[in-house]
Design a protein around this motif. Structure first.
Motif, PDB file in Angstrom:
ATOM      1  N   LEU A 188       0.830  -1.201   0.000  1.00  0.00           N
ATOM      2  CA  LEU A 188       0.000   0.000   0.000  1.00  0.00           C
ATOM      3  C   LEU A 188       0.867   1.255   0.000  1.00  0.00           C
ATOM      4  N   GLN A 189       1.908   1.242   0.821  1.00  0.00           N
ATOM      5  CA  GLN A 189       2.808   2.393   0.860  1.00  0.00           C
ATOM      6  C   GLN A 189       3.561   2.574  -0.450  1.00  0.00           C
ATOM      7  N   THR A 218       7.704  -0.258   7.830  1.00  0.00           N
ATOM      8  CA  THR A 218       6.532  -1.014   8.270  1.00  0.00           C
ATOM      9  C   THR A 218       6.919  -2.125   9.223  1.00  0.00           C
ATOM     10  N   GLY A 221       1.286   4.172  -2.868  1.00  0.00           N
ATOM     11  CA  GLY A 221       1.194   5.601  -2.592  1.00  0.00           C
ATOM     12  C   GLY A 221       2.452   6.330  -2.986  1.00  0.00           C
ATOM     13  N   ARG A 222       3.607   5.719  -2.691  1.00  0.00           N
ATOM     14  CA  ARG A 222       4.876   6.344  -3.046  1.00  0.00           C
ATOM     15  C   ARG A 222       5.049   6.379  -4.559  1.00  0.00           C
ATOM     16  N   VAL A 262      -1.267   6.898   3.666  1.00  0.00           N
ATOM     17  CA  VAL A 262      -0.957   6.858   2.240  1.00  0.00           C
ATOM     18  C   VAL A 262      -1.880   7.792   1.459  1.00  0.00           C
ATOM     19  N   TRP A 306      -1.816   1.549   7.200  1.00  0.00           N
ATOM     20  CA  TRP A 306      -1.253   2.657   6.437  1.00  0.00           C
ATOM     21  C   TRP A 306      -2.208   3.253   5.421  1.00  0.00           C
ATOM     22  N   TYR A 358      10.067   1.178   2.705  1.00  0.00           N
ATOM     23  CA  TYR A 358       8.767   1.004   3.336  1.00  0.00           C
ATOM     24  C   TYR A 358       8.626  -0.353   4.004  1.00  0.00           C
ATOM     25  N   ARG A 378      -0.694  11.386   2.054  1.00  0.00           N
ATOM     26  CA  ARG A 378       0.536  11.692   1.326  1.00  0.00           C
ATOM     27  C   ARG A 378       0.255  11.841  -0.174  1.00  0.00           C
ATOM     28  N   ALA A 379      -0.655  11.020  -0.701  1.00  0.00           N
ATOM     29  CA  ALA A 379      -0.998  11.128  -2.121  1.00  0.00           C
ATOM     30  C   ALA A 379      -1.687  12.462  -2.403  1.00  0.00           C
TER      31      ALA A 379
END
Length: 459
Positions: free
Chosen positions: A39-40, A290, A43-44, A169, A165, A286, A172-173
């Motif tokens: 997931l991170q 995590t 998002g990243r 996420v 997260w 990540y 941050r997005a």
């Protein structure tokens, strides 16, 4: 080794994912850790895509030295992120991962530390920008306010401990989208001052930190009885803080050497290659971030070495093969994203691909060393790596330009991985007994990937 008995708690205290969850965990990597990492990364990936679009636009819009100046201050603010954190984020997770009672007092103590450092950082950056007559110094001063929002970003500790997260996420997005829209708006008005774009970038990051605090607020423990203040937070944090600064410094100190020796134009080209590397290492970053609460709980259970090996070995193997295969793509990636002049950094990116493969081993292993609860080891590894990197840059950049900086980065990342493995072999002995041969899959995969990709490119 059995787990410690559950701690009696205030009935009004929210039940977290601490002691109760650790009893259900094993030394096998939990599926939710991989889900949280995925997931991170997603998002990243979106955030990095926004960053790449921004850099691609600014590489063409900011002429001469302006693009190099912009990327230079991005590196400065990355160092400030580490400075303001100063190990408090890791201490907050370590103290609260298995005990919700610790969350409120440790966050209070950590916020106080961050606030003081952020104020000093603001003063230092502002003074520097005005003292050297930097164009757009007033915008740089505005951007330097952003680290203050890390005081509230600490609230995200509750999400880290739960390996939850989704909300962070999403926030941050949204912040990445804001930054990109702000850059488009400035370009539409033909703004040519790099400091203005820096201020827009910092504003997006500040917004994310504040929204994270707002989202975490309902989940923060709110005890109905008096809680003892957290003691010794600074004493525990400062070695980690120095180590974190050293880590960031050895990743960005090459900016100082390249700018001084090659100039800001070449610095901009080199930083384009570094940005590609930053994108490629995000899975390692990540997964380690995590995994810290889980590794901390496995350390308490006595099987940290096994857990660290099972987390790091598959990441290292896959990354080694992938980075080897990617070697012939270095020039097309740079020229496609940033323009033909950036192909001059092709050799640098190829060396950085080797460094990327090393990061996938080193990041997990160093996080496992953090979870040992002996900050001096982390400090020694990070400071040693910084010293090695400075010496490497001092010798190699005058000889090979920014390609020398990339070679120094590769050597540094290998040293971090080897030193972390040595510490774990002594202090978590099961690490050395858990499929030691599997660590060879990373370098072997890189060599095979490089050979295969070279043969394909030759045809």
């Amino acid at each position: 080794m059995s787990l410690p008995p559950p701690i009696e708690r205030d009935p009004a205290m929210p039940q977290g994912h601490g002691v109760s969850e650790s009893a259900a965990e094993t030394d096998a990597v939990p599926a939710r850790l991989w889900r949280a990492t995925a997931l991170q990364v997603a998002g990243r990936f979106y955030g990095s895509a926004c960053t790449f679009v921004t850099l691609a636009l600014l590489a063409r819009a900011l002429v001469g030295e302006d693009f190099g100046r912009y990327t230079f201050y991005l590196a400065i603010f990355a160092l400030l992120d580490a400075l303001v954190d100063f190990g408090t984020g890791t201490v907050a997770v370590r103290r609260s991962a298995a005990d919700n009672w610790a969350t409120a007092p440790v966050l209070k103590a950590a916020r106080s530390i961050r606030l003081r450092i952020a104020l000093v950082s603001f003063a230092a950056v502002t003074t520097f920008a005005f003292a050297i007559g930097e164009p757009g110094a007033q915008f740089i001063a505005i951007a330097a306010l952003y680290p203050l929002t890390h005081v509230w970003e600490l609230s995200a500790t509750v999400f880290k401990n739960r390996l939850a997260w989704g909300i962070p996420v999403a926030i941050r997005a949204a912040a990445a989208t804001f930054r990109l829209v702000a850059v488009f708006a400035l370009l539409a008005f033909d703004v040519e001052t790099p400091g203005a774009y820096l201020a827009a970038t910092a504003a997006g990051s500040a917004l994310a930190n504040l929204l994270l605090h707002r989202a975490a607020w309902p989940l923060l423990p709110k005890p109905t009885i008096a809680i003892q203040p957290a003691r010794g937070v600074f004493a525990e944090a400062w070695p980690l803080g120095i180590a974190l600064i050293a880590q960031q410094a050895y990743f960005y100190v090459d900016n100082v050497f390249v700018r001084a020796i090659d100039g800001t134009v070449e610095l901009g080209r080199y930083n384009a290659a570094v940005r590609v590397m930053s994108f490629l290492i995000m899975v390692a970053q990540y997964a380690s971030l995590t995994g810290l609460p889980w590794l901390t709980r496995r350390r308490a259970a006595g099987d940290l070495g096994v857990a660290a090996a099972r987390l790091g070995q598959p990441l290292s193997a896959i990354a080694g093969l992938g980075c080897g295969l990617a070697l012939p793509l270095a020039r097309p990636i740079l020229e496609g994203l940033f323009g033909e002049p950036f192909g001059a950094a092709t050799a640098s990116l190829q060396w950085l691909l080797g460094a990327t493969a090393a990061v996938y081993a080193g990041a997990t292993l160093l996080t496992a060393v953090v979870s040992l609860g002996r900050p001096k080891f982390v400090l020694m590894i990070a400071v040693g790596a910084l010293a090695l990197n400075v010496v490497g840059n001092g010798i190699l950049v005058p000889m090979y330009g920014h390609e020398g900086a990339a070679i120094a980065t590769l050597g540094t990342e290998i040293a971090v991985a080897v030193a972390s493995a040595a510490v774990l072999a002594v202090h978590a002995p099961s690490f050395a007994r858990t499929r030691p041969w599997a660590w060879l899959l990373g370098p072997v995969g890189f060599a095979l990937g490089a050979a295969a990709s070279g043969a394909i490119a030759g045809h």
